[in-house]
Design a protein around this motif. Structure first.
Motif, short mmCIF file in Angstrom:
data_model
loop_
_atom_site.label_atom_id
_atom_site.label_comp_id
_atom_site.label_asym_id
_atom_site.label_seq_id
_atom_site.Cartn_x
_atom_site.Cartn_y
_atom_site.Cartn_z
N ARG A 1 0.82 -1.22 0.00
CA ARG A 1 0.00 0.00 0.00
C ARG A 1 0.85 1.26 0.00
N ARG A 2 1.98 1.21 -0.68
CA ARG A 2 2.89 2.37 -0.74
C ARG A 2 2.25 3.57 -1.44
N ASP A 3 1.18 3.35 -2.19
CA ASP A 3 0.47 4.47 -2.82
C ASP A 3 -0.31 5.27 -1.78
N THR A 4 -0.55 4.68 -0.62
CA THR A 4 -1.26 5.36 0.47
C THR A 4 -0.31 5.71 1.61
N PHE A 5 0.49 4.74 2.03
CA PHE A 5 1.42 4.93 3.15
C PHE A 5 2.80 5.21 2.56
N VAL A 6 3.13 6.50 2.48
CA VAL A 6 4.33 6.93 1.76
C VAL A 6 5.62 6.76 2.55
N ARG A 7 5.48 6.58 3.86
CA ARG A 7 6.67 6.40 4.69
C ARG A 7 6.28 5.61 5.93
N VAL A 8 7.06 4.60 6.24
CA VAL A 8 6.87 3.80 7.45
C VAL A 8 8.24 3.61 8.08
N ASP A 9 8.41 4.11 9.30
CA ASP A 9 9.67 4.00 10.02
C ASP A 9 9.47 3.13 11.25
N THR A 10 10.28 2.09 11.38
CA THR A 10 10.19 1.19 12.53
C THR A 10 11.31 1.53 13.50
N PHE A 11 10.93 1.80 14.74
CA PHE A 11 11.86 2.11 15.81
C PHE A 11 11.88 0.94 16.80
N ASP A 12 12.57 1.07 17.91
CA ASP A 12 12.67 -0.02 18.88
C ASP A 12 11.32 -0.42 19.49
N PHE A 13 10.47 0.58 19.77
CA PHE A 13 9.23 0.29 20.50
C PHE A 13 7.97 0.76 19.80
N ARG A 14 8.08 1.36 18.64
CA ARG A 14 6.90 1.85 17.93
C ARG A 14 7.23 2.04 16.46
N VAL A 15 6.18 2.27 15.71
CA VAL A 15 6.28 2.48 14.27
C VAL A 15 5.62 3.81 13.95
N SER A 16 6.23 4.58 13.08
CA SER A 16 5.64 5.83 12.59
C SER A 16 5.24 5.61 11.13
N ALA A 17 4.02 6.01 10.80
CA ALA A 17 3.54 5.86 9.42
C ALA A 17 2.98 7.19 8.93
N TRP A 18 3.31 7.51 7.69
CA TRP A 18 2.79 8.71 7.03
C TRP A 18 1.84 8.25 5.94
N ALA A 19 0.63 8.79 5.92
CA ALA A 19 -0.37 8.38 4.93
C ALA A 19 -0.99 9.60 4.25
N TRP A 20 -1.17 9.47 2.93
CA TRP A 20 -1.92 10.50 2.20
C TRP A 20 -3.35 10.48 2.73
N LEU A 21 -3.85 11.60 3.20
CA LEU A 21 -5.22 11.63 3.71
C LEU A 21 -6.23 11.35 2.60
N ASP A 22 -5.95 11.80 1.38
CA ASP A 22 -6.91 11.62 0.29
C ASP A 22 -6.96 10.17 -0.22
N ARG A 23 -6.14 9.30 0.34
CA ARG A 23 -6.15 7.88 -0.06
C ARG A 23 -6.78 6.99 1.01
N LEU A 24 -7.15 7.58 2.15
CA LEU A 24 -7.76 6.83 3.24
C LEU A 24 -9.27 7.02 3.23
N GLY A 25 -9.98 6.03 3.74
CA GLY A 25 -11.39 6.22 4.06
C GLY A 25 -11.49 6.78 5.46
N ARG A 26 -12.63 7.37 5.79
CA ARG A 26 -12.78 7.96 7.12
C ARG A 26 -12.69 6.90 8.22
N ARG A 27 -13.25 5.72 8.00
CA ARG A 27 -13.18 4.66 9.00
C ARG A 27 -11.73 4.22 9.23
N GLU A 28 -10.98 4.05 8.14
CA GLU A 28 -9.57 3.66 8.29
C GLU A 28 -8.79 4.74 9.02
N LEU A 29 -9.06 6.00 8.70
CA LEU A 29 -8.42 7.11 9.40
C LEU A 29 -8.74 7.03 10.89
N ALA A 30 -10.00 6.80 11.23
CA ALA A 30 -10.40 6.71 12.64
C ALA A 30 -9.66 5.58 13.35
#
Length: 121
Positions: free
Chosen positions: A64-93
């Motif tokens: 889903r790289r067309d939606t999640f343009v960046r995913v960074d994995t750290f020791d205890f958590r993951v950061s994800a960047w997503a295009w808002l215009d590619r998400l549904g409202r439920r998925e965003l929630a």
């Protein structure tokens, strides 16, 4: 198609969520002292940055790289960047709630009324 206004609408439903600014001034929702939703932008498109405790998230989102343009994995958590215009409202929630839980702690997370939170999504 969600926008940052949808992020704000959903974040306001979470206990103790506070709108503030990140170090460079971008709008950011906080749970305590930790950000759980941060506004980003690229070429005039809105991006939301969220966090997760699912350490396999990068593998799950690999197709889903067309939606999640960046995913960074750290020791205890993951950061994800997503295009808002590619998400549904439920998925965003769902993404915001997961982020709120990992960043805000178990006491805050335990106070979320999921039925009320998801109502209208």
């Amino acid at each position: 198609m969600p926008t940052w206004n949808d992020v704000t609408d959903l974040a306001r439903r979470l206990p103790d969520a506070v709108l503030g600014s990140a170090h460079e001034g971008s709008p950011t929702w906080y749970a305590g002292r930790h950000p759980f939703a941060r506004y980003r932008e690229d070429e005039s498109r809105e991006i939301v940055q969220v966090w997760s405790g699912d350490m396999d998230l990068a593998a799950q989102l690999a197709d889903r790289r067309d939606t999640f343009v960046r995913v960074d994995t750290f020791d205890f958590r993951v950061s994800a960047w997503a295009w808002l215009d590619r998400l549904g409202r439920r998925e965003l929630a769902e993404l915001l709630l997961d982020s709120y839980r990992i960043r805000g702690g178990i006491r805050r997370a335990g106070r979320v009324d999921e039925t009320a939170y998801f109502d209208g999504t």
